[in-house]
Design a protein around this motif. Structure first.
Motif, PDB file in Angstrom:
ATOM      1  N   LYS A 250       1.117   4.108  -2.963  1.00 13.42           N
ATOM      2  CA  LYS A 250       0.869   5.531  -2.719  1.00 13.42           C
ATOM      3  C   LYS A 250       2.052   6.402  -3.117  1.00 13.42           C
ATOM      4  CE  LYS A 250      -2.293   4.781   1.176  1.00 13.42           C
ATOM      5  NZ  LYS A 250      -2.480   4.960   2.639  1.00 13.42           N
TER       6      LYS A 250
ATOM      7  N   ARG B 187      -0.004  -0.150  -8.161  1.00 10.68           N
ATOM      8  CA  ARG B 187      -1.337   0.383  -7.838  1.00 10.68           C
ATOM      9  C   ARG B 187      -2.437  -0.568  -8.306  1.00 10.68           C
ATOM     10  NH1 ARG B 187       0.441   6.452  -9.697  1.00 10.68           N
ATOM     11  NH2 ARG B 187       1.746   6.857  -7.864  1.00 10.68           N
TER      12      ARG B 187
ATOM     13  N   THR C   9       0.835  -1.214   0.000  1.00  8.20           N
ATOM     14  CA  THR C   9       0.000   0.000   0.000  1.00  8.20           C
ATOM     15  C   THR C   9       0.865   1.257   0.000  1.00  8.20           C
ATOM     16  OG1 THR C   9      -1.697  -1.204   1.232  1.00  8.20           O
ATOM     17  CG2 THR C   9      -1.866   1.190   1.182  1.00  8.20           C
ATOM     18  N   ASN C  10       1.901   1.268   0.830  1.00  6.90           N
ATOM     19  CA  ASN C  10       2.807   2.426   0.851  1.00  6.90           C
ATOM     20  C   ASN C  10       3.505   2.606  -0.485  1.00  6.90           C
ATOM     21  OD1 ASN C  10       2.136   2.831   3.504  1.00  6.90           O
ATOM     22  ND2 ASN C  10       3.971   1.882   4.331  1.00  6.90           N
TER      23      ASN C  10
END
Length: 478
Positions: free
Chosen positions: A330, A392, A326-327
């Protein structure tokens, strides 16, 4: 016009009718202090209906719906039975309105049931006072019931919020990648120790077979050179060839040098220790290979498109460096490009001289190694761009197929060809359109597979049911 207030609690839903005509304001401090007493607030509202939750699962489901501003089936039935059948008969359809503290939930109730819904400061303060004195206002409630229900429901709600698919846990990739990196260093160090130790007995072997894993296998295969005369030379060379991946010429040289080696003899106790140590190192090599395969399989589950684009090793290191998938998803492409080169970046910024780094962990990618030196910065920027898209897709898609990674990989290959020969690459819009068409085909295949599996499961259940019926008939007849 009569005002009814919806109360959403951990034990169920309730509808209260406002009896007092005065409104509660947040700035009215004296009135706020007075309403802290249950005896003073009891005259303000009257309980109309209460619907307790039947099971903890029912409470959790409705709690999730309320948090998302959605109207659950349980709440819808309660409002219909209370407001439509009971209140509308007494007040009329147009002489009442429903106060809801959450505007999103109020909009959902209005859209689904057509009620007149009010959400303002006065409703919020009224609902807060109801929540404060709920144990005394609701039926069959003792002191501490609300608090215990809040605690249990809060734990269940938190577990539901942090719940994730265990098969897509990126933390396992981070741990496996770190362990694999440590094992590479440790296995190579121990392999060098095996070479130094066994090299006193057979020094020529290290030059012929420098790879530690194959060296350990050969040590265990040949043993002491003095015992090699007991074995058939052809069989021994064939066994050595299997270890060195079918290289018969290399196997022949190793056998010849083993027969006439200048190394010294080993005592039995020395050979036992060398053999035991070589077995341990060989088992570490085997575990390292199995861990490598585990990382490949895990990466294809968690981040198939990123793995297809840049490989499981670099992809796992990027996830590990970012902290989670997730990091990484982002992060912008510029961050992914220099991820792993933070020291060089801050050193360049501090000195205010020289260029900042053009690549970090992605430098080990084959695309950058194949590019010409003057084009490596451009390729690294382009590759980081595609890696950002891939991660992503992997992060925010439920079951991402690797079709997007294949198309992104083709784009990077086309960019390399453009730098080398000038061939114009396909536009990004056209490539993504092709990827979406392939993704639609994958979804259709999955749907067909799911229908087939569902039909097989239903057929199996029907057969089991028939068998149970036959068994019961036989028991009755017996």
């Amino acid at each position: 016009m009569s005002l009814y207030v919806l109360y959403e609690g951990p034990t169920g839903y309730a509808i209260f009718k406002r009896e007092a005509s005065e409104e509660i304001g947040a700035a009215d401090i004296e009135l706020q202090k007075e309403l802290q007493k249950s005896s003073a607030f009891a005259s303000w509202v009257k309980l109309v209906a209460f619907a307790p939750f039947t099971t903890p699962e029912n409470a959790l489901e409705d709690c999730i719906c309320v948090s998302e501003g959605l109207l659950s089936g349980f709440l819808s039935k309660f409002l219909k039975s209370t407001m439509v059948k009971k209140v509308s008969k007494e007040e009329g359809d147009s002489n009442w309105e429903l106060g809801v503290s959450d505007p999103r939930l109020g909009n959902s109730i209005h859209d689904a049931l057509g009620f007149k819904v009010v959400s303002n400061e006065s409703i919020t303060e009224l609902a807060r006072c109801i929540r404060l004195h709920a144990e005394k206002l609701l039926p069959d409630h003792q002191k501490g019931d609300i608090q215990r229900a809040q605690c249990g429901l809060g734990h269940a709600f938190s577990r539901n919020k942090v719940k994730f698919n265990v098969h897509r846990s990126d933390n396992m990739i981070i741990q496996a990648s770190a362990l694999l990196e440590h094992m590479d260093k440790g296995v190579n160090l121990l392999g060098m120790r095996v070479k130094e130790w066994y090299g006193w007995h057979f020094p020529e072997l290290a030059k012929e077979c420098p790879e530690p894993s194959k060296y350990c296998k050969l040590v265990l295969l040949m043993g002491q050179r003095g015992e090699m005369a007991e074995y058939d030379s052809t069989e021994m060379q064939a066994s050595i060839a299997e270890v060195v991946e079918g290289d018969d010429a290399l196997a022949g040289r190793i056998y010849e040098k083993a027969v006439c080696s200048m190394g010294g003899d080993l005592a039995e106790i020395d050979w036992e220790n060398i053999r035991t140590f070589a077995e341990r190192v060989d088992s570490l090599h085997q575990y390292r290979d199995s861990l490598q395969q585990y990382l490949v399989d895990k990466m294809m589950i968690v981040a198939p498109n990123l793995t297809t684009l840049i490989g499981q090793q670099i992809g796992a290191k990027l996830i590990s460096k970012a902290g989670s998938l997730t990091n990484l998803a982002k992060s912008p492409a510029s961050t992914i490009q220099i991820l792993g080169a933070e020291k060089a970046l801050f050193r360049a910024l501090k000195k205010k001289k020289g260029n900042t780094p053009k690549y970090g962990l992605i430098f080990h990618s084959s695309y950058i190694q194949r590019a010409q030196k003057e084009n490596r910065g451009k390729i690294s920027r382009y590759l980081a761009n595609k890696a950002a898209i891939a991660c992503r897709i992997d992060c925010f898609m439920d079951a991402p197929p690797p079709v997007f990674g294949d198309k992104l990989k083709d784009q990077v290959e086309a960019r390399l060809s453009f730098f080398e020969g000038g061939a114009k690459p396909q536009s990004n819009q056209a490539v993504m359109q092709e990827a979406l068409e392939q993704y639609a085909k994958v979804l259709r295949k999955r749907e067909k597979r799911a229908i087939r599996e569902r039909a097989e499961a239903e057929a199996a259940a029907a057969e089991e049911g028939e068998e149970e019926v036959v068994t019961k008939k036989r028991r009755v007849e017996a």
